[in-house]
Design a protein around this motif. Structure first.
Motif, PDB file in Angstrom:
ATOM      1  N   PHE A  43       0.852  -1.035   0.209  1.00 19.01           N
ATOM      2  CA  PHE A  43      -0.050  -0.048   0.173  1.00 19.01           C
ATOM      3  C   PHE A  43       0.708   1.347  -0.127  1.00 19.01           C
ATOM      4  CE2 PHE A  43      -3.425  -2.857   1.320  1.00 19.01           C
ATOM      5  CZ  PHE A  43      -4.230  -2.430   0.468  1.00 19.01           C
ATOM      6  N   HIS A  44       1.894   1.358   0.707  1.00 21.71           N
ATOM      7  CA  HIS A  44       2.862   2.351   0.803  1.00 21.71           C
ATOM      8  C   HIS A  44       3.508   2.761  -0.635  1.00 21.71           C
ATOM      9  CE1 HIS A  44       5.536   5.358   1.972  1.00 21.71           C
ATOM     10  NE2 HIS A  44       6.529   4.668   1.447  1.00 21.71           N
ATOM     11  N   THR A  45       3.990   1.618  -1.278  1.00 23.49           N
ATOM     12  CA  THR A  45       4.290   1.546  -2.702  1.00 23.49           C
ATOM     13  C   THR A  45       3.162   2.041  -3.541  1.00 23.49           C
ATOM     14  OG1 THR A  45       5.896  -0.129  -2.093  1.00 23.49           O
ATOM     15  CG2 THR A  45       5.605   0.258  -4.491  1.00 23.49           C
ATOM     16  N   ARG A  46       2.120   1.906  -3.520  1.00 18.80           N
ATOM     17  CA  ARG A  46       1.179   2.228  -4.436  1.00 18.80           C
ATOM     18  C   ARG A  46       0.629   3.633  -4.083  1.00 18.80           C
ATOM     19  NH1 ARG A  46      -4.700  -0.920  -4.336  1.00 18.80           N
ATOM     20  NH2 ARG A  46      -5.581   0.091  -6.406  1.00 18.80           N
ATOM     21  N   TYR A  47       0.708   4.057  -2.803  1.00 20.58           N
ATOM     22  CA  TYR A  47       0.540   5.408  -2.532  1.00 20.58           C
ATOM     23  C   TYR A  47       1.755   6.381  -3.022  1.00 20.58           C
ATOM     24  CZ  TYR A  47       0.257   9.642   0.497  1.00 20.58           C
ATOM     25  OH  TYR A  47       0.204  11.058   0.641  1.00 20.58           O
ATOM     26  N   THR A  48       2.731   5.933  -2.963  1.00 19.33           N
ATOM     27  CA  THR A  48       4.020   6.637  -3.362  1.00 19.33           C
ATOM     28  C   THR A  48       3.981   6.699  -4.773  1.00 19.33           C
ATOM     29  OG1 THR A  48       5.216   5.826  -1.678  1.00 19.33           O
ATOM     30  CG2 THR A  48       6.589   6.987  -3.390  1.00 19.33           C
ATOM     31  N   LEU A  49       3.665   5.544  -5.673  1.00 18.56           N
ATOM     32  CA  LEU A  49       3.644   6.010  -7.132  1.00 18.56           C
ATOM     33  C   LEU A  49       2.368   6.500  -7.501  1.00 18.56           C
ATOM     34  CD1 LEU A  49       4.135   1.961  -8.197  1.00 18.56           C
ATOM     35  CD2 LEU A  49       5.462   4.022  -8.873  1.00 18.56           C
ATOM     36  N   GLN A  55       0.247  11.058 -10.722  1.00 14.35           N
ATOM     37  CA  GLN A  55      -0.383  12.274 -10.700  1.00 14.35           C
ATOM     38  C   GLN A  55       0.507  13.483 -10.396  1.00 14.35           C
ATOM     39  OE1 GLN A  55      -3.657  13.238 -10.529  1.00 14.35           O
ATOM     40  NE2 GLN A  55      -4.156  10.915 -10.742  1.00 14.35           N
ATOM     41  N   HIS A  56       1.680  12.933 -11.373  1.00 11.24           N
ATOM     42  CA  HIS A  56       2.735  14.132 -11.587  1.00 11.24           C
ATOM     43  C   HIS A  56       2.309  15.097 -12.672  1.00 11.24           C
ATOM     44  CE1 HIS A  56       6.588  15.679 -12.981  1.00 11.24           C
ATOM     45  NE2 HIS A  56       6.992  15.213 -11.665  1.00 11.24           N
ATOM     46  N   ARG A  57       2.656  16.429 -12.266  1.00  9.91           N
ATOM     47  CA  ARG A  57       1.921  17.497 -13.043  1.00  9.91           C
ATOM     48  C   ARG A  57       2.211  17.505 -14.376  1.00  9.91           C
ATOM     49  NH1 ARG A  57       5.758  21.254 -13.776  1.00  9.91           N
ATOM     50  NH2 ARG A  57       7.887  21.032 -12.467  1.00  9.91           N
ATOM     51  N   VAL A  58       3.447  17.094 -14.822  1.00 14.75           N
ATOM     52  CA  VAL A  58       3.808  17.010 -16.179  1.00 14.75           C
ATOM     53  C   VAL A  58       2.973  15.987 -16.956  1.00 14.75           C
ATOM     54  CG1 VAL A  58       5.520  16.529 -17.738  1.00 14.75           C
ATOM     55  CG2 VAL A  58       6.106  17.851 -15.739  1.00 14.75           C
TER      56      VAL A  58
END
Length: 159
Positions: A43-49, A55-58
């Motif tokens: 879940f932590h990996t999924r959240y981080t991704l 959801q990266h701005r670019v």
């Protein structure tokens, strides 16, 4: 050659057996801590991704620009559908034969087209290609208006 044949014979019939010890109930309960950690890590990996990549701005700007180019080209670009019927990009979702043609090749079709109606869509795709993205000006949370007329100010000086 007979010694060579013997070596081949021995190698072809060599069998390796592995025996694994069965875990007791106590050992299985202890290993659950590791599995819970594994789930937490997943879940932590999924959240981080999600926060850093998906959801990266670019990436979001490129997605916005691609959808704008497809919207601009929708009325002027036809996709072959079932029985050769021409279908618009937005309507291809209802025709699986047409939807199968909606790939990255659509962007290439728009870029290579000489139709003047697709000029605006071509310009948007060129901006993406040369990384001239839309500028991000900022964001704000819009909140419900609050009235402060019922508040009274203190008359004493506070030090």
């Amino acid at each position: 050659t007979s010694s060579y044949r013997n070596v081949i014979f021995y190698r072809s019939y060599c069998v390796i057996l592995f025996f694994f010890k069965q875990k007791t109930a106590y050992e299985m309960l202890r290993s659950l801590v590791g599995s819970e950690m594994c789930i937490r890590d997943r879940f932590h990996t999924r959240y981080t991704l999600h926060k850093k990549a998906y959801q990266h701005r670019v990436g979001n700007v490129i997605e916005l620009m691609h959808s704008e180019a497809l919207t601009l080209a929708n009325d002027h670009l036809e996709i072959p559908g079932t029985k050769g019927v021409a279908t618009k990009i937005a309507e291809s979702i209802n025709d699986m034969a047409a939807y199968a043609h909606v790939t990255d090749g659509v962007f290439q079709m728009i870029s290579a087209s000489l139709k003047p109606e697709l000029a605006a869509a071509r310009r948007v795709l060129e901006r993406v290609q040369f990384r001239h993205f839309y500028a991000f000006l900022g964001e704000t949370l819009v909140q419900k208006a609050v009235s402060y007329t019922h508040l009274t100010l203190p008359t004493k000086r506070i030090v």
